[in-house]
Design a protein around this motif. Sequence first.
Motif, short mmCIF file in Angstrom:
data_model
loop_
_atom_site.label_atom_id
_atom_site.label_comp_id
_atom_site.label_asym_id
_atom_site.label_seq_id
_atom_site.Cartn_x
_atom_site.Cartn_y
_atom_site.Cartn_z
N ALA A 100 0.83 -1.21 0.00
CA ALA A 100 0.00 0.00 0.00
C ALA A 100 0.87 1.26 0.00
N LEU A 101 2.01 1.20 0.68
CA LEU A 101 2.92 2.33 0.77
C LEU A 101 4.32 1.93 0.31
N ARG A 102 5.11 2.94 -0.05
CA ARG A 102 6.53 2.72 -0.35
C ARG A 102 7.34 3.39 0.76
N LEU A 103 8.44 2.80 1.11
CA LEU A 103 9.34 3.39 2.10
C LEU A 103 10.40 4.19 1.36
N GLU A 104 10.53 5.46 1.70
CA GLU A 104 11.59 6.30 1.14
C GLU A 104 12.48 6.76 2.28
N GLU A 105 13.69 6.21 2.32
CA GLU A 105 14.67 6.63 3.31
C GLU A 105 15.21 7.98 2.86
N ARG A 106 15.44 8.88 3.81
CA ARG A 106 15.91 10.22 3.47
C ARG A 106 17.10 10.61 4.33
N ALA A 107 17.90 11.48 3.79
CA ALA A 107 19.03 12.02 4.53
C ALA A 107 19.27 13.46 4.07
N PHE A 108 19.81 14.25 4.98
CA PHE A 108 20.19 15.63 4.66
C PHE A 108 21.61 15.82 5.14
N LEU A 109 22.50 16.11 4.21
CA LEU A 109 23.92 16.25 4.49
C LEU A 109 24.47 15.00 5.19
N GLY A 110 23.98 13.85 4.76
CA GLY A 110 24.44 12.58 5.30
C GLY A 110 23.81 12.18 6.62
N ILE A 111 22.94 13.04 7.15
CA ILE A 111 22.28 12.75 8.43
C ILE A 111 20.90 12.14 8.13
N ARG A 152 -1.29 5.58 -6.68
CA ARG A 152 -1.98 6.86 -6.49
C ARG A 152 -3.41 6.86 -7.03
N THR A 153 -3.90 5.75 -7.51
CA THR A 153 -5.23 5.70 -8.11
C THR A 153 -6.31 6.15 -7.14
N ARG A 154 -6.29 5.61 -5.92
CA ARG A 154 -7.30 5.96 -4.93
C ARG A 154 -7.18 7.41 -4.50
N ARG A 155 -5.93 7.88 -4.32
CA ARG A 155 -5.72 9.29 -3.95
C ARG A 155 -6.25 10.20 -5.03
N ASP A 156 -5.92 9.89 -6.27
CA ASP A 156 -6.37 10.72 -7.39
C ASP A 156 -7.89 10.74 -7.49
N ALA A 157 -8.53 9.60 -7.23
CA ALA A 157 -10.00 9.55 -7.26
C ALA A 157 -10.59 10.39 -6.14
N ALA A 158 -9.98 10.34 -4.95
CA ALA A 158 -10.48 11.14 -3.82
C ALA A 158 -10.31 12.64 -4.10
N VAL A 159 -9.17 13.02 -4.65
CA VAL A 159 -8.94 14.43 -4.98
C VAL A 159 -9.91 14.88 -6.07
N ALA A 160 -10.21 14.02 -7.02
CA ALA A 160 -11.18 14.36 -8.07
C ALA A 160 -12.56 14.60 -7.47
N ARG A 161 -12.96 13.76 -6.49
CA ARG A 161 -14.25 13.96 -5.82
C ARG A 161 -14.24 15.27 -5.03
N ARG A 201 17.14 11.24 8.12
CA ARG A 201 15.92 11.94 8.54
C ARG A 201 14.80 10.92 8.63
N SER A 202 13.69 11.33 9.17
CA SER A 202 12.57 10.39 9.28
C SER A 202 12.12 9.98 7.88
N PRO A 203 11.74 8.73 7.74
CA PRO A 203 11.36 8.25 6.41
C PRO A 203 10.01 8.81 5.96
N ARG A 204 9.78 8.74 4.68
CA ARG A 204 8.48 9.11 4.10
C ARG A 204 7.81 7.84 3.63
N TYR A 205 6.48 7.88 3.58
CA TYR A 205 5.71 6.73 3.16
C TYR A 205 4.68 7.15 2.12
N PRO A 206 5.10 7.44 0.90
CA PRO A 206 4.12 7.80 -0.12
C PRO A 206 3.33 6.57 -0.58
N ALA A 207 2.16 6.83 -1.11
CA ALA A 207 1.31 5.74 -1.60
C ALA A 207 1.99 5.03 -2.75
N ALA A 208 1.90 3.72 -2.76
CA ALA A 208 2.49 2.93 -3.84
C ALA A 208 1.65 3.08 -5.11
#
Length: 125
Positions: free
Chosen positions: A14-25, A36-45, A27-34
């Motif tokens: 359902a989600l993708r894990l995106e590891e992040r870093a800033f200047l090699g440090i 986007r079909t459902r998100r796009d449908a909700a935004v359209a509504r 940061r907390s990961p992000r979890y974007p939707a794997a």
Amino acid sequence: MLDPLMAGLVHDGALRLEERAFLGIPRSPRYPAADRTRRDAAVARLRAVLVDGAAPTQDDAALVALVRAVKAEDKLLDAPRRELRDRSKVIAEGEWAGEAVRRAIADVHAAVAAAAGAGAVAASS
């Protein structure tokens, strides 16, 4: 350490894990939707209801109420913020929820206000 709930959603696809870093440090990961079909449908509504003026279903009104609660209308839709907030207020305060739900929400708001007031009194003592 990965939150078990988020790990499960990543594992299920359902989600993708995106590891992040800033200047090699790290940061907390992000979890974007794997997917986007459902998100796009909700935004359209949301667009149909808030921008185009379509009559909201109960599900649409509940979504509008949630989006309004976090003040994200203008982050999801490209339209004047004031107009989006005004339209979302009308829908969120409309008759989409039953009276029992409306009372429960009012009770929660009253409890939060009472707790905040008690905290302020305790802090001033």
